[in-house]
Scaffold this motif. Structure first.
Motif, short mmCIF file in Angstrom:
data_model
loop_
_atom_site.label_atom_id
_atom_site.label_comp_id
_atom_site.label_asym_id
_atom_site.label_seq_id
_atom_site.Cartn_x
_atom_site.Cartn_y
_atom_site.Cartn_z
N ASP A 129 0.84 -1.19 0.00
CA ASP A 129 0.00 0.00 0.00
C ASP A 129 0.87 1.24 0.00
O ASP A 129 0.80 2.07 -0.89
CB ASP A 129 -0.93 -0.01 1.22
CG ASP A 129 -1.82 1.21 1.29
OD1 ASP A 129 -2.13 1.77 0.22
OD2 ASP A 129 -2.20 1.61 2.40
N GLN A 130 1.76 1.34 1.00
CA GLN A 130 2.64 2.50 1.12
C GLN A 130 3.86 2.37 0.22
O GLN A 130 4.46 3.37 -0.16
CB GLN A 130 3.08 2.65 2.58
CG GLN A 130 1.90 2.89 3.51
CD GLN A 130 2.28 2.75 4.96
OE1 GLN A 130 1.78 3.48 5.79
NE2 GLN A 130 3.15 1.82 5.29
N THR A 131 4.23 1.14 -0.10
CA THR A 131 5.32 0.91 -1.05
C THR A 131 4.72 0.43 -2.37
O THR A 131 3.50 0.48 -2.55
CB THR A 131 6.30 -0.13 -0.49
OG1 THR A 131 5.59 -1.36 -0.23
CG2 THR A 131 6.93 0.35 0.80
N THR A 132 5.54 -0.06 -3.27
CA THR A 132 5.06 -0.53 -4.57
C THR A 132 5.63 -1.90 -4.87
O THR A 132 6.62 -2.33 -4.26
CB THR A 132 5.49 0.44 -5.70
OG1 THR A 132 6.93 0.44 -5.80
CG2 THR A 132 4.99 1.86 -5.42
N GLU A 133 5.00 -2.58 -5.83
CA GLU A 133 5.52 -3.87 -6.28
C GLU A 133 6.94 -3.72 -6.80
O GLU A 133 7.81 -4.56 -6.54
CB GLU A 133 4.62 -4.45 -7.37
CG GLU A 133 3.29 -4.96 -6.89
CD GLU A 133 2.54 -5.69 -7.99
OE1 GLU A 133 3.18 -6.03 -9.03
OE2 GLU A 133 1.33 -5.94 -7.83
N GLN A 134 7.18 -2.63 -7.54
CA GLN A 134 8.50 -2.42 -8.13
C GLN A 134 9.56 -2.26 -7.05
O GLN A 134 10.67 -2.80 -7.17
CB GLN A 134 8.48 -1.18 -9.04
CG GLN A 134 7.68 -1.34 -10.32
CD GLN A 134 6.17 -1.32 -10.08
OE1 GLN A 134 5.70 -0.80 -9.06
NE2 GLN A 134 5.42 -1.89 -11.01
#
Length: 767
Positions: A365-370
């Motif tokens: 949520d706060q970070t990304t898959e990448q």
């Protein structure tokens, strides 16, 4: 005329009964069901099925391993296994194919402090994160616009990874009946308090949910249900192994059960008694279903007695020795009647690396898959082993953006697999509190505010303040750069103000108030997780003001700029009382022209002749090295080797950048710790210290350490203002206890040069 098979089996059975030993090694109730089983099944072609049930009980469940070892030694083939909580752990691993001997070796090597905590091994963290990790007593996350109290619940990242590694050989078996031994475990659904029997899905999640003790471990979501410890509803699942088809059941129960009424004396015991009512009622129903019931006598241990793992394990092994004749006779009797079984001691399928062609990420949520993928350096269409996957999890966890990172593998028809990453993110902002005390700094409360992605993404910003007898303020912004976050730009500032005692021939003769200010910027490259190197530039300003003037004193300030290159290494397993690994910090710098503004005093009167004292202002080179190594000598003992060195070249008439010797805890700039002397006992422009220490853990988190060290000074540069001998030796004996407020260390020190016995106290981790 040949006898029929039925007559032959009955005759064999009666022969075996006749050969039963007269002196039975254990209670007759263990043998009678065996006799009945042999007589009633002698005419049946199918071999009777043997079931095994292992109860919950926390640390006491380590005793189950002794029963597994006895079963293996007897060559008895188990057909079904059920377990709850810790019984689900060892029951599941035994069902997968691990032998009792293998489980024993694993348990003896486990670091229980690490695996049963929210902590990660220090080796998994980025170099930039290691200094701040596990430093504070309390960490409050900022959630929904306010700071929340910590839940106290453990995700158990290292536990997840340990289970994932052990269960990797059966990643493609989502039906637990396909294991070497069919297996079921029990959890409890939070919503309605009902028992949930888990026999399909991800075995790691199933085992972890079965041992999710309320108020200790977080609940686990499985197939839309939130599950916790199965011991709440069915701690001893004998009925379940009977339902699987077991004709004969061996039950190992480590639960202590209810206390007698006269032993329930306080509120805590009353609450525990009430909590175990349901378990006690279930036991009354389950125990009679066992043919061999093994009640372990472990009343002196608790569910949390993992520090006594060796003792509990030995208790179980001893119980297994007593039961071995029962298991051996059962195995021999069945083999004689039905032929040799296909028993195998070790049945773990060969774990082959798997090619991963698809992935999915849950929980970001706060970070990304990448960000997650780049952090782990994960790439599709590559082959990964279980150890490589776990290392990827540690890399992601080591960023401190995640509280939990787990994975599951879904086999595909083309023999490749899809991986599903399931993460629980940390809050981006934390308020942290710590406490520190020693004689030099006094007592202080350390407050820290750490925010990630506050100014720019992929960054960490922090402010730390020490409020107490000394004043310390530090601010830092760390910006990760690059796809793998290998590069980082670190900008920082610091201000310190504290009192420094001056010494003349090891006797206190004055007190200075020292103020120090620093601005620092550096570019760092991390090689893996243990090595960092780079270049930087810093500005330093130092001010000394006497509070109690010694006979010869000075007041004033100096400032200078330093350009430096550095290389650091940290492979310690933990920050507090490390057991293995190496840590060293090295720096080569060039100190540019200084700007001293000093006034010297003799007997409290200014020295008016400026030519009598010449202060150097020329630039000079500087080298620093601090190194420590921890070697594990045994389960409870460690050897520590220490080396500290610093040289200011051509520093004869320079001031206010000397190396300061003394103390057992590093708390200020240019300090060289030395067992035997208090902080500030010696000032020198060239020092070399070497020390050795032996540490022994007497009890859990209680240590005694014997230390000896030597110090050489004046071997390259020699100060015109400080008079020191060239060699010092010292010793210390330290009693330490690591508890909720941090490490408490009580030391007695002695130096051969001072001929003084002194004490040293340190509480908590310094600023």
């Amino acid at each position: 005329m040949k006898p029929c098979k039925k007559t032959s089996r009955i005759a064999t059975c009666h022969l075996l009964i006749a050969k039963l030993p007269c002196q039975l090694p254990i209670d007759m109730k263990c043998w009678l069901p065996l006799l009945f089983l042999l007589i009633t099944t002698a005419s049946i072609a199918q071999r009777p099925k043997i079931g095994l049930t292992l109860s919950g009980g926390g640390a006491k469940g380590l005793a189950h391993i002794g029963i597994l070892k006895a079963i293996d030694s007897a060559g008895l083939k188990i057909d079904y296994v059920t377990g709850t909580s810790i019984g689900a752990v060892f029951g599941g691993l035994y069902a997968i194919g691990y032998s009792g001997d293998t489980l024993e070796k694993m348990v003896r090597q486990v670091d229980w402090d690490l695996i049963l905590s929210n902590q990660a091994s220090l080796r998994s963290l980025y170099m930039e994160e290691k200094t701040e990790y596990n430093k504070y007593i309390v960490e409050l996350p900022w959630l929904n616009n306010r700071f929340r109290l910590p839940s106290g619940l453990l995700e158990g990242e290292e536990l997840w990874m340990a289970l994932a590694d052990l269960c990797y050989p059966v990643y493609n078996k989502k039906d637990f009946s396909q294991f070497s031994i069919p297996f079921k475990c029990i959890s409890t659904e939070v919503g309605n308090g009902s028992a949930v029997v888990l026999d399909t899905g991800e075995v790691v999640s199933a085992i972890r949910s079965s041992m999710a003790i309320p108020s200790v471990f977080t609940a686990v979501d499985v197939d839309g249900k939130r599950l916790i410890d199965g011991g709440i509803v069915r701690n001893f699942p004998v009925w379940d192994v009977k339902a699987m088809g077991a004709d004969y059941v061996i039950g190992s129960n480590v639960a202590t059960g209810l206390l007698p009424s006269d032993q329930v004396r306080n509120v805590i015991q009353v609450l525990l008694q009430v909590a175990f009512f349901r378990e006690a009622e279930d036991n009354r129903k389950e125990v009679p279903l066992c043919n061999v019931y093994v009640p372990h006598k472990l009343e002196k241990y608790t569910m949390g007695s993992f520090s006594q793992a060796e003792e509990i394990l030995e208790e179980g092994i001893e119980q297994g020795r007593k039961l071995y004749p029962v298991f051996k006779h059962l195995a021999d009797s069945l083999d004689a009647i039905y032929g040799k079984s296909d028993y195998q001691k070790t049945r773990v399928p060969k774990a082959k690396p798997i090619c991963i062609t698809e992935y999915e990420v849950k929980g970001v949520d706060q970070t990304t898959e990448q960000f997650l993928m780049h952090t782990m350096n994960f790439k599709l269409n590559r082959t990964y082993s279980s150890s490589q996957l776990n290392e990827m999890m540690r890399k992601a966890y080591g960023t401190r953006y995640y509280n939990r990172v787990t994975y599951s593998l879904i086999p595909k028809e083309d023999s490749t697999a899809k991986i599903i990453f399931d993460v629980a993110e940390n809050a981006l902002t934390f308020a942290k509190l710590g406490l520190h005390y020693n004689r030099f700094t006094g007592i202080g409360v350390i407050a820290n505010l750490t925010a990630r992605n506050f100014f720019i993404s992929n960054s960490r910003s922090l402010v730390t303040l020490n409020i107490g007898e000394s004043i310390n303020v530090r601010a830092e912004h760390l910006q990760y750069l690059g796809r793998k976050k290998s590069f980082s730009l670190i900008l920082g500032t610091q201000f310190d103000r504290f009192d420094v005692t001056s010494y003349d021939q090891f006797k206190e003769d004055g007190i200075y108030q020292q103020s120090f200010f620093k601005l620092d910027g550096k570019l760092q490259y991390s090689v893996g997780r243990n090595i960092a190197l780079g270049v930087g530039n810093r500005f330093e300003w130092v001010d000394y003001t006497p509070s109690i003037r010694p006979n010869l004193s000075f007041t004033g300030r100096n400032n200078f700029m330093t350009t430096y290159a550095f290389m650091n290494h940290n492979s310690l397993d933990r920050n507090i009382f490390p057991k293995s690994g190496i840590k060293w910090e090295s720096e080569f710098g060039w100190v540019f022209n200084q700007h001293p503004d000093l006034t010297f005093y003799l007997n409290s009167q200014p020295i008016t002749d400026p030519d009598s004292i010449k202060i150097g202002k020329d630039p000079y080179a500087r080298v620093k090295l601090n190194a420590e190594q921890y070697i594990r000598l045994g389960k409870k003992s460690n050897l520590e080797l220490e080396l500290q060195s610093g040289v200011d070249f051509n520093y004869t008439n320079n001031v206010m950048n000397e190396f300061v010797v003394g103390g057992l805890t590093r708390t200020f700039r240019n300090q060289v710790t030395f067992a035997g002397l208090q902080e500030g006992s010696i000032y020198a422009p060239s020092v070399f210290e070497y020390g050795m220490a032996y540490r022994y853990e007497m009890f859990n988190n209680t240590y005694v350490t014997a230390r000896a060290n030597v110090l050489f000074t004046n071997f390259i540069s020699k100060s015109s203002f400080f008079t020191n001998v060239d060699f010092y030796s010292g010793y210390a004996l330290t009693f330490s206890y690591n508890f909720a407020l941090g490490p408490l260390e009580l030391s007695a020190m002695y130096s051969d040069q001072s001929h003084q016995l002194s004490t040293y106290i340190n509480l908590g981790i310094p600023f």
